[in-house]
Scaffold this motif. Structure first.
Motif, PDB file in Angstrom:
ATOM      1  N   HIS A   1      10.260  16.591  11.842  1.00 17.20           N
ATOM      2  CA  HIS A   1       9.057  15.755  11.732  1.00 17.20           C
ATOM      3  C   HIS A   1       7.937  16.489  11.005  1.00 17.20           C
ATOM      4  CE1 HIS A   1      10.441  13.547  15.621  1.00 17.20           C
ATOM      5  NE2 HIS A   1      11.002  13.026  14.544  1.00 17.20           N
ATOM      6  N   LEU A   2       7.805  17.785  11.252  1.00 17.88           N
ATOM      7  CA  LEU A   2       6.697  18.528  10.667  1.00 17.88           C
ATOM      8  C   LEU A   2       6.732  18.509   9.140  1.00 17.88           C
ATOM      9  CD1 LEU A   2       6.510  21.712  12.943  1.00 17.88           C
ATOM     10  CD2 LEU A   2       5.127  19.653  13.069  1.00 17.88           C
ATOM     11  N   ILE A   3       7.889  18.703   8.583  1.00 18.30           N
ATOM     12  CA  ILE A   3       7.998  18.845   7.126  1.00 18.30           C
ATOM     13  C   ILE A   3       7.514  17.589   6.387  1.00 18.30           C
ATOM     14  CG2 ILE A   3       9.654  19.142   5.223  1.00 18.30           C
ATOM     15  CD1 ILE A   3      11.120  21.150   7.128  1.00 18.30           C
ATOM     16  N   PRO A   4       7.976  16.387   6.720  1.00 17.30           N
ATOM     17  CA  PRO A   4       7.485  15.226   5.972  1.00 17.30           C
ATOM     18  C   PRO A   4       6.184  14.628   6.510  1.00 17.30           C
ATOM     19  CG  PRO A   4       9.304  14.566   7.381  1.00 17.30           C
ATOM     20  CD  PRO A   4       9.142  16.048   7.537  1.00 17.30           C
TER      21      PRO A   4
ATOM     22  N   ASP B   1       0.834  -1.201   0.000  1.00 16.54           N
ATOM     23  CA  ASP B   1       0.000   0.000   0.000  1.00 16.54           C
ATOM     24  C   ASP B   1       0.868   1.252   0.000  1.00 16.54           C
ATOM     25  OD1 ASP B   1      -1.678   2.257   1.393  1.00 16.54           O
ATOM     26  OD2 ASP B   1      -3.123   0.728   0.756  1.00 16.54           O
ATOM     27  N   PRO B   2       0.434   2.273  -0.740  1.00 19.68           N
ATOM     28  CA  PRO B   2       1.211   3.525  -0.782  1.00 19.68           C
ATOM     29  C   PRO B   2       1.423   4.173   0.589  1.00 19.68           C
ATOM     30  CG  PRO B   2      -0.404   3.517  -2.543  1.00 19.68           C
ATOM     31  CD  PRO B   2      -0.679   2.307  -1.693  1.00 19.68           C
ATOM     32  N   ILE B   3       0.517   3.979   1.534  1.00 19.51           N
ATOM     33  CA  ILE B   3       0.712   4.571   2.868  1.00 19.51           C
ATOM     34  C   ILE B   3       2.040   4.100   3.447  1.00 19.51           C
ATOM     35  CG2 ILE B   3      -0.095   4.601   5.268  1.00 19.51           C
ATOM     36  CD1 ILE B   3      -2.955   4.485   4.178  1.00 19.51           C
ATOM     37  N   ALA B   4       2.299   2.822   3.362  1.00 20.22           N
ATOM     38  CA  ALA B   4       3.545   2.273   3.895  1.00 20.22           C
ATOM     39  C   ALA B   4       4.737   2.790   3.102  1.00 20.22           C
ATOM     40  CB  ALA B   4       3.500   0.749   3.871  1.00 20.22           C
ATOM     41  N   GLN B   5       4.613   2.863   1.806  1.00 14.80           N
ATOM     42  CA  GLN B   5       5.705   3.362   0.976  1.00 14.80           C
ATOM     43  C   GLN B   5       6.013   4.821   1.307  1.00 14.80           C
ATOM     44  OE1 GLN B   5       4.337   2.588  -3.031  1.00 14.80           O
ATOM     45  NE2 GLN B   5       3.873   0.457  -2.508  1.00 14.80           N
ATOM     46  N   TYR B   6       4.975   5.641   1.424  1.00 17.47           N
ATOM     47  CA  TYR B   6       5.167   7.051   1.767  1.00 17.47           C
ATOM     48  C   TYR B   6       5.748   7.203   3.169  1.00 17.47           C
ATOM     49  CZ  TYR B   6       2.130   7.926  -2.283  1.00 17.47           C
ATOM     50  OH  TYR B   6       1.566   7.951  -3.534  1.00 17.47           O
ATOM     51  N   THR B   7       5.327   6.325   4.066  1.00 20.06           N
ATOM     52  CA  THR B   7       5.848   6.379   5.439  1.00 20.06           C
ATOM     53  C   THR B   7       7.352   6.146   5.438  1.00 20.06           C
ATOM     54  OG1 THR B   7       3.745   5.661   6.375  1.00 20.06           O
ATOM     55  CG2 THR B   7       5.708   5.330   7.730  1.00 20.06           C
ATOM     56  N   LEU B   8       7.787   5.110   4.740  1.00 20.39           N
ATOM     57  CA  LEU B   8       9.223   4.834   4.686  1.00 20.39           C
ATOM     58  C   LEU B   8       9.978   5.949   3.967  1.00 20.39           C
ATOM     59  CD1 LEU B   8       9.194   0.980   4.064  1.00 20.39           C
ATOM     60  CD2 LEU B   8       9.750   2.196   6.185  1.00 20.39           C
ATOM     61  N   LEU B   9       9.400   6.478   2.905  1.00 24.17           N
ATOM     62  CA  LEU B   9      10.049   7.593   2.197  1.00 24.17           C
ATOM     63  C   LEU B   9      10.139   8.836   3.080  1.00 24.17           C
ATOM     64  CD1 LEU B   9       8.577   7.293  -1.413  1.00 24.17           C
ATOM     65  CD2 LEU B   9      10.962   7.003  -0.714  1.00 24.17           C
ATOM     66  N   SER B  10       9.154   9.040   3.948  1.00 22.82           N
ATOM     67  CA  SER B  10       9.160  10.223   4.813  1.00 22.82           C
ATOM     68  C   SER B  10      10.296  10.182   5.833  1.00 22.82           C
ATOM     69  CB  SER B  10       7.822  10.371   5.548  1.00 22.82           C
ATOM     70  OG  SER B  10       7.728   9.461   6.639  1.00 22.82           O
TER      71      SER B  10
ATOM     72  N   GLY C   1      17.348  13.137   7.777  1.00 21.21           N
ATOM     73  CA  GLY C   1      18.341  14.097   7.299  1.00 21.21           C
ATOM     74  C   GLY C   1      18.279  15.420   8.045  1.00 21.21           C
ATOM     75  N   ILE C   2      17.091  15.944   8.220  1.00 17.60           N
ATOM     76  CA  ILE C   2      16.930  17.227   8.907  1.00 17.60           C
ATOM     77  C   ILE C   2      17.346  17.104  10.369  1.00 17.60           C
ATOM     78  CG2 ILE C   2      15.213  18.915   9.705  1.00 17.60           C
ATOM     79  CD1 ILE C   2      13.664  18.233   7.045  1.00 17.60           C
ATOM     80  N   ILE C   3      16.899  16.042  11.016  1.00 22.13           N
ATOM     81  CA  ILE C   3      17.195  15.856  12.440  1.00 22.13           C
ATOM     82  C   ILE C   3      18.692  15.678  12.669  1.00 22.13           C
ATOM     83  CG2 ILE C   3      16.902  14.213  14.346  1.00 22.13           C
ATOM     84  CD1 ILE C   3      13.946  13.967  13.364  1.00 22.13           C
ATOM     85  N   VAL C   4      19.331  14.862  11.855  1.00 25.44           N
ATOM     86  CA  VAL C   4      20.775  14.643  12.014  1.00 25.44           C
ATOM     87  C   VAL C   4      21.536  15.941  11.763  1.00 25.44           C
ATOM     88  CG1 VAL C   4      22.779  13.482  11.000  1.00 25.44           C
ATOM     89  CG2 VAL C   4      20.747  12.165  11.596  1.00 25.44           C
TER      90      VAL C   4
END
Length: 163
Positions: free
Chosen positions: A78-81, A43-52, A58-61
């Motif tokens: 977290h907010l951005i993705p 399902d795309p939800i899972a794909q988008y979750t992993l992509l997020s 990257g931002i947090i590190v």
């Protein structure tokens, strides 16, 4: 044990270790829910979750490295993705505008995971907004430092106490 106080990676580790226990437990839970997406790649939800996770990480590190530890500004990572992901999830639960509407009867385990994801993201984003509010209000200390300890934001890290 790494004792070099100029090693930013070690400082980030010390900062993580100084977090309150409930925050560490929360972050472990959140990551378990997020990484569980790997079981639902159909399902795309899972794909988008992993992509997020890519921009979030990257931002947090980058922020943690810049400050040499964990700071309240990290919530921006977290907010951005995850705001778009949460909107997508809501649309999937309520409509069929962006994909098949989620129902328990079609795929119960996936539905339960998606609900856990939605609730976890919602809680996380609320905590992040509050942290960002506090950051912009002036709470700019690194967790583990004396300033964070005095503000009761974290435990005191021996390795970061002099900062």
């Amino acid at each position: 044990m790494i004792t070099n106080k100029n090693n930013k990676w070690a400082q980030i580790g010390y900062s993580w270790l100084s977090m309150k226990t409930w925050v560490k437990v929360w972050l472990i839970w959140l990551n378990l829910v997020l990484w569980s997406a790997a079981f639902f790649l159909f399902d795309p939800i899972a794909q988008y979750t992993l992509l997020s996770l890519i921009p979030a990480f990257g931002i947090i590190v980058a922020i943690a490295y810049y400050y040499g530890g964990l700071v309240r500004l990290l919530g921006i990572g977290h907010l951005i993705p995850w705001i778009p992901l949460l909107i997508y999830l809501e649309l999937r639960f309520l409509t069929d505008l962006v994909g098949a509407k989620l129902t328990y009867s079609d795929r119960p385990l996936f539905f339960i995971w998606a609900m856990l994801l939605e609730v976890s993201l919602g809680i996380c984003l609320l905590l992040d907004v509050y942290d960002l509010y506090r950051w912009f209000r002036g709470e700019r200390f690194v967790l583990g430092t004396r300033a964070a300890y005095q503000a009761k934001a974290s435990k005191l890290s021996r390795q970061l106490a002099t900062r």
